[in-house]
Write a protein that holds these residues in place. Structure first.
Motif, PDB file in Angstrom:
ATOM      1  N   ARG A  48       0.774  -1.044  -0.268  1.00  0.00           N
ATOM      2  CA  ARG A  48       0.032   0.370   0.064  1.00  0.00           C
ATOM      3  C   ARG A  48       0.874   1.616  -0.122  1.00  0.00           C
ATOM      4  O   ARG A  48       2.342   1.231   0.964  1.00  0.00           O
ATOM      5  CB  ARG A  48      -0.936   0.018   0.847  1.00  0.00           C
ATOM      6  CG  ARG A  48      -1.857  -1.152   1.287  1.00  0.00           C
ATOM      7  CD  ARG A  48      -2.721  -1.005   2.770  1.00  0.00           C
ATOM      8  NE  ARG A  48      -3.884  -1.931   2.632  1.00  0.00           N
ATOM      9  CZ  ARG A  48      -3.870  -2.827   2.284  1.00  0.00           C
ATOM     10  NH1 ARG A  48      -3.231  -3.380   2.717  1.00  0.00           N
ATOM     11  NH2 ARG A  48      -4.724  -4.047   2.174  1.00  0.00           N
ATOM     12  N   TYR A  50       1.519   5.025   0.839  1.00  0.00           N
ATOM     13  CA  TYR A  50       1.113   6.165   1.527  1.00  0.00           C
ATOM     14  C   TYR A  50       1.798   7.513   1.557  1.00  0.00           C
ATOM     15  O   TYR A  50       3.035   7.275   0.759  1.00  0.00           O
ATOM     16  CB  TYR A  50       1.732   5.453   3.081  1.00  0.00           C
ATOM     17  CG  TYR A  50      -0.011   5.345   3.378  1.00  0.00           C
ATOM     18  CD1 TYR A  50      -0.819   5.163   4.122  1.00  0.00           C
ATOM     19  CD2 TYR A  50       0.524   3.635   3.351  1.00  0.00           C
ATOM     20  CE1 TYR A  50      -1.246   4.128   4.420  1.00  0.00           C
ATOM     21  CE2 TYR A  50      -0.087   2.376   3.816  1.00  0.00           C
ATOM     22  CZ  TYR A  50      -0.688   2.648   3.838  1.00  0.00           C
ATOM     23  OH  TYR A  50      -1.939   1.713   4.915  1.00  0.00           O
ATOM     24  N   ARG A  61      -3.427   7.396   2.524  1.00  0.00           N
ATOM     25  CA  ARG A  61      -3.347   7.049   1.820  1.00  0.00           C
ATOM     26  C   ARG A  61      -3.397   8.216   0.297  1.00  0.00           C
ATOM     27  O   ARG A  61      -3.636   8.431   0.181  1.00  0.00           O
ATOM     28  CB  ARG A  61      -4.100   5.938   1.295  1.00  0.00           C
ATOM     29  CG  ARG A  61      -4.869   5.345   2.389  1.00  0.00           C
ATOM     30  CD  ARG A  61      -3.870   4.067   2.113  1.00  0.00           C
ATOM     31  NE  ARG A  61      -4.249   3.299   1.359  1.00  0.00           N
ATOM     32  CZ  ARG A  61      -5.032   2.035   0.774  1.00  0.00           C
ATOM     33  NH1 ARG A  61      -5.722   1.202   1.625  1.00  0.00           N
ATOM     34  NH2 ARG A  61      -4.769   1.467   0.060  1.00  0.00           N
TER      35      ARG A  61
END
Length: 76
Positions: A48, A50, A61
């Motif tokens: 993920r 960020y 995010r």
């Protein structure tokens, strides 16, 4: 409906500097590069992405547009 339930938990994790997916500390995440003078994009071990705001020392995010901006900067 489910977003309304999960959003507060995700906000708490981000306030503590933890990944919303795997709860790993984002300060140990891989620094990919700078978006602006005061922000950089980081990638957690769970992939993920960020954005780290250096002034406020907060994470959020990354949006699709921010990821694309970073990829364009790599191609130059």
């Amino acid at each position: 409906m489910i977003k309304n339930i999960l959003k507060p938990f995700q906000e708490v994790l981000l306030d503590k500097g933890l990944c919303v997916g795997c709860t790993a500390p984002l300060e140990k995440a891989k620094r990919l590069g700078h978006l602006t003078e005061n922000s950089e994009i980081v990638r957690c071990k769970c992939k993920r992405k960020y954005v780290h705001d250096k002034k406020l020392n907060k994470y959020r995010r990354a949006t699709f547009q921010e990821e694309q901006q970073y990829l364009k900067s790599l191609k130059k």
